[in-house]
Design an enzyme around this catalytic site. Structure first.
Site, mmCIF file in Angstrom:
data_model
loop_
_atom_site.group_PDB
_atom_site.id
_atom_site.type_symbol
_atom_site.label_atom_id
_atom_site.label_comp_id
_atom_site.label_asym_id
_atom_site.label_seq_id
_atom_site.Cartn_x
_atom_site.Cartn_y
_atom_site.Cartn_z
ATOM 1 N N GLY A 40 -0.574 -1.390 5.814
ATOM 2 C CA GLY A 40 0.117 -1.464 7.627
ATOM 3 C C GLY A 40 -1.176 -2.039 7.906
ATOM 4 C CE LYS A 91 14.715 -10.645 -9.716
ATOM 5 N NZ LYS A 91 15.317 -10.080 -8.557
ATOM 6 C CB CYS A 96 -0.948 0.065 1.108
ATOM 7 S SG CYS A 96 -1.972 -1.249 1.128
ATOM 8 C CE LYS A 118 12.350 -2.337 -5.607
ATOM 9 N NZ LYS A 118 12.153 -3.091 -6.369
ATOM 10 C CD GLU A 120 10.480 -11.453 -8.070
ATOM 11 O OE1 GLU A 120 10.511 -10.926 -6.902
ATOM 12 O OE2 GLU A 120 11.111 -10.941 -8.637
ATOM 13 C CD1 TRP A 155 0.453 -6.124 -2.670
ATOM 14 C CD2 TRP A 155 -0.062 -6.779 -0.971
ATOM 15 N NE1 TRP A 155 1.540 -7.565 -2.998
ATOM 16 C CE2 TRP A 155 0.862 -7.744 -1.657
ATOM 17 C CE3 TRP A 155 0.031 -6.741 0.613
ATOM 18 C CZ2 TRP A 155 1.409 -8.957 -1.014
ATOM 19 C CZ3 TRP A 155 0.472 -8.351 0.755
ATOM 20 C CH2 TRP A 155 1.317 -9.314 0.368
ATOM 21 C CG HIS A 208 21.493 -36.138 -4.363
ATOM 22 N ND1 HIS A 208 21.674 -36.913 -4.451
ATOM 23 C CD2 HIS A 208 22.527 -35.037 -4.198
ATOM 24 C CE1 HIS A 208 22.838 -37.085 -4.380
ATOM 25 N NE2 HIS A 208 23.700 -35.682 -4.110
HETATM 26 C C1 G6P Z 1 9.476 -8.341 -2.550
HETATM 27 C C2 G6P Z 1 9.633 -7.586 -2.954
HETATM 28 C C3 G6P Z 1 11.760 -8.000 -3.162
HETATM 29 C C4 G6P Z 1 12.243 -8.443 -2.452
HETATM 30 C C5 G6P Z 1 11.813 -8.756 -1.120
HETATM 31 C C6 G6P Z 1 12.612 -8.137 0.456
HETATM 32 O O1 G6P Z 1 9.120 -9.630 -2.164
HETATM 33 O O2 G6P Z 1 9.214 -8.005 -3.732
HETATM 34 O O3 G6P Z 1 12.565 -7.745 -4.986
HETATM 35 O O4 G6P Z 1 13.795 -8.622 -2.512
HETATM 36 O O5 G6P Z 1 10.480 -8.057 -0.663
HETATM 37 O O6 G6P Z 1 12.547 -7.085 0.215
HETATM 38 P P1 G6P Z 1 13.676 -5.372 0.981
HETATM 39 O O7 G6P Z 1 13.164 -4.555 0.207
HETATM 40 O O8 G6P Z 1 14.328 -5.971 2.423
HETATM 41 O O9 G6P Z 1 14.944 -6.091 -0.312
#
Ligand code: G6P
Length: 615
Positions: free
Chosen positions: A102, A492, A2, A610, A495, A75, A511
């Site tokens: 939050g 990647k 959000c 993000k 995602e 979100w 394995h």
């Molecule tokens: C989210 C983002 C990822 C990121 C992760 C950790 O899942 O989409 O790209 O790696 O959070 O975020 P940070 O800001 O702690 O690196």
């Protein structure tokens, strides 16, 4: 998780809010909404399911006048994405409108009490409870909004960044934060901006106040910023200068932010090293290490806590610190660490890695480490975010704002900082020979140039990408330093293209994952020239023997692999420990082009955000 934005001033609020939401859309994009108080003192709330563009379309032809407003991009956590659950939420009488980022943990109890007092709810969100509670307290105690918010928040458990409008007092916004980020921008004419980060504010003012946990702020037109804590005691807001250029927030001719950010990496890594590596390229100076030398040099153990891509950077950091500094390193998912009752010693150094600096799990892990007496070092991109403020010291990666949800330049920035940190500590601990140290520093400085060469594979990868759009599963293999690169390459792809992908240490393939291999299963192998090269060749033979299709990332001049793999992508040679910085590039490009071929929204992949400010 959000994004929130607000404005109060002399200008029309609506365009500022919409632009702000677009800048914050990386934080969530399943629904959006805006609340404005117009000249006739009507409080208009418009909400739409979908992206900010859907909200704009919905608002067309409606009254979007007024110079005070708040807006939100969501979100979903509590309640499906829908216009009903979108923010802003009205209070029961329609006098107040609130936005929230939050999670309110005791919302069910609060809601039960309010419902018992006859208050009807319109949504199933936890957030609506806040606006109903604030209005209930205002009315029953005859309080002003600013006072009622203080009383209400004392009853609230959870994380929040909120902003509230009051139709009866159109020249003010009240906002507050607890464990969710909130920045207030101070305009030149007594006007105010507020947002989840500085990006929607940067084009209007460079003077900002990062609110602290427990702060409640009153933004009153033409007045100074007033801040109190939950007990109503006045706080003195610290004004900071921000340094974000507009160019950093725009796509600059690229179709997606992600592609722009992939191509920016050489420049970003130069920025990351600037001022830290001297012009002779033989010495690294990290002020955090100078300031806390004894603590860091004497570390008995290092524990790295992080999530997602940052956790992958941590796995590379482990190998760097163990091999160069001879300090044992553990890498933990912050989300697990916080609940695991881990053994933490006072002479442990905990390194928290986070691009956003706001990840709730990483913040909780920091808290746990600090309360156990460990020294906490942060590696972060977002200036002034919560993590750099909660750690004792640390290093910013300085790669500029990263807007694409899938992290690229922040990852290589984190790895670069870890390289510099490991080399600095190794030099201080005398676990590296002087000439080797100098050679390595010089090579690190050459990495941006080598990244530029690696980026030249873009067109080849763009041509290759359509072949893999059919795939349902992909395997990424690597060993040693390239194992985390394989994990990151797979992440990647998952995602942004929604193709299932797994990263594996190449030798572990036999394995289990080998059972999956057939002619429909692309296998991407990082097979650069290093001490494990021959072993990786054997692993590729095993894949080939089962009909798997192999794309190998190889060191320039490798003729052996050209005969073995279906496709090869050539990379410039570098030292083994810096290889992740180079090998990540083609994997980022591959994920990007496959996702584009599949018609996906690369910058805003479904269900992701993000900045993950909830557990
Ligand atoms: C989210 C983002 C990822 C990121 C992760 C950790 O899942 O989409 O790209 O790696 O959070 O975020 P940070 O800001 O702690 O690196």
């Amino acid at each position: 998780m959000c994004g929130i934005v607000g404005y109060i001033g002399q200008r029309k609020a609506y365009p500022i809010l919409i632009k702000g939401l677009q800048r914050l859309e990386y934080r969530g994009y399943d629904s959006a909404g805006v609340a404005l108080i117009d000249e006739q003192q009507h409080l208009n709330v418009y909400k739409a399911k979908g992206k900010v563009a859907d909200l704009e379309a919905y608002c067309e032809g409606k009254d979007t006048g007024g110079s005070v407003g708040i807006a939100h991009t969501r979100w979903a956590t509590h309640g499906e994405p829908s216009s009903q659950n979108a923010h802003p939420h009205y209070s029961a009488s329609g006098r107040l409108a609130l936005i929230h980022n939050g999670i309110i943990e005791n919302y069910a109890t609060l809601k039960e009490n309010l419902v018992a007092r006859g208050i009807a709810f319109r949504s199933v969100t936890d957030s609506e409870v806040l606006v109903q509670l604030v209005e209930y307290i205002m009315v029953s105690n005859g309080l002003e909004l600013y006072e009622a918010v203080q009383v209400a928040l004392r009853q609230v458990i959870g994380a929040y960044a909120i902003a509230i409008l009051d139709r009866e007092h159109p020249s003010q916004i009240v906002c507050a934060r607890q464990s969710s980020p909130l920045v207030v921008g101070l305009g030149a004419e007594g006007d105010f901006y507020l947002a989840s980060d500085a990006s929607p504010i940067a084009e209007y003012t460079d003077r900002v106040v990062y609110l602290n946990d427990g702060d409640i702020a009153l933004l009153r037109l033409g007045d100074e910023l007033h801040v109190v804590n939950l007990s109503g005691e006045a706080r003195h807001p610290k004004v900071k200068q921000i340094d974000v250029t507009l160019g950093q927030l725009e796509k600059g001719g690229y179709p997606y932010f992600m592609l722009k950010e992939i191509f920016e990496q050489p420049a970003c890594l130069r920025d990351c090293m600037r001022g830290r590596i001297n012009v002779d390229a033989d010495r690294i100076t990290l002020s955090a290490v100078i300031d806390y030398r004894d603590k860091l040099v004497a570390a008995r153990r290092v524990i790295i806590v992080a999530c997602g891509t940052s956790w992958h950077a941590g796995l590379i950091g482990k190998q760097l610190i163990e091999s160069l500094c001879r300090i044992p390193v553990e890498v933990e998912y912050a989300s697990e660490f916080r609940y695991r009752d881990p053994v933490i010693y006072p002479d442990d150094v905990v390194i928290a890695i986070s691009q956003s600096g706001e990840t709730a799990d990483t913040l909780a892990a920091i808290e746990q480490a600090r309360s156990a007496g460990a020294f906490v070092f942060g590696i972060c991109n977002a200036i002034g975010a919560s993590i750099p403020r909660q750690t004792q010291t640390g290093v910013y990666i300085h790669v500029g704002p990263e807007i694409g949800v899938a992290s690229t330049k922040a990852f290589t920035g984190q790895v670069t900082v870890l390289c510099m940190l490991a080399l600095t500590l190794a030099n201080e601990r005398r676990t590296i020979a002087g000439d080797v140290y100098k050679e390595m520093v010089a090579e690190l400085v050459r990495i941006p140039e080598k990244m530029e060469l690696a980026l030249k594979a873009n067109e080849q990868i763009e041509r290759l990408a359509p072949i893999f759009t059919y795939a349902h599963n992909c395997l990424y293999l690597g060993r040693g330093y390239n194992y985390p690169v394989a994990l990151e390459g797979a992440l990647k792809l998952k995602e942004i293209s929604y193709i299932h992908a797994e990263g594996y240490p190449a030798a572990e393939m036999k394995h289990g994952p080998i059972a999956l291999i057939d002619s429909e299963m692309p296998v991407f192998v990082i097979a650069t020239r290093d001490k494990l090269y021959d072993k990786v060749v054997s692993n590729i033979e095993e894949v080939r023997a089962r009909g798997g299709r192999v794309v190998a990332l190889v060191t320039e001049g490798d003729t052996q692999m050209a005969k073995l793999a279906d496709h090869i992508i050539c990379l410039p040679d570098t030292m083994e420990c810096f290889q992740p910085l180079i090998a990540s590039i083609p994997l980022q490009l591959l994920a990007y082009h496959i996702a584009v071929c599949k018609g996906k929204d690369v910058d805003r992949p479904r269900n992701l955000a993000k900045s993950v400010t909830v557990e």
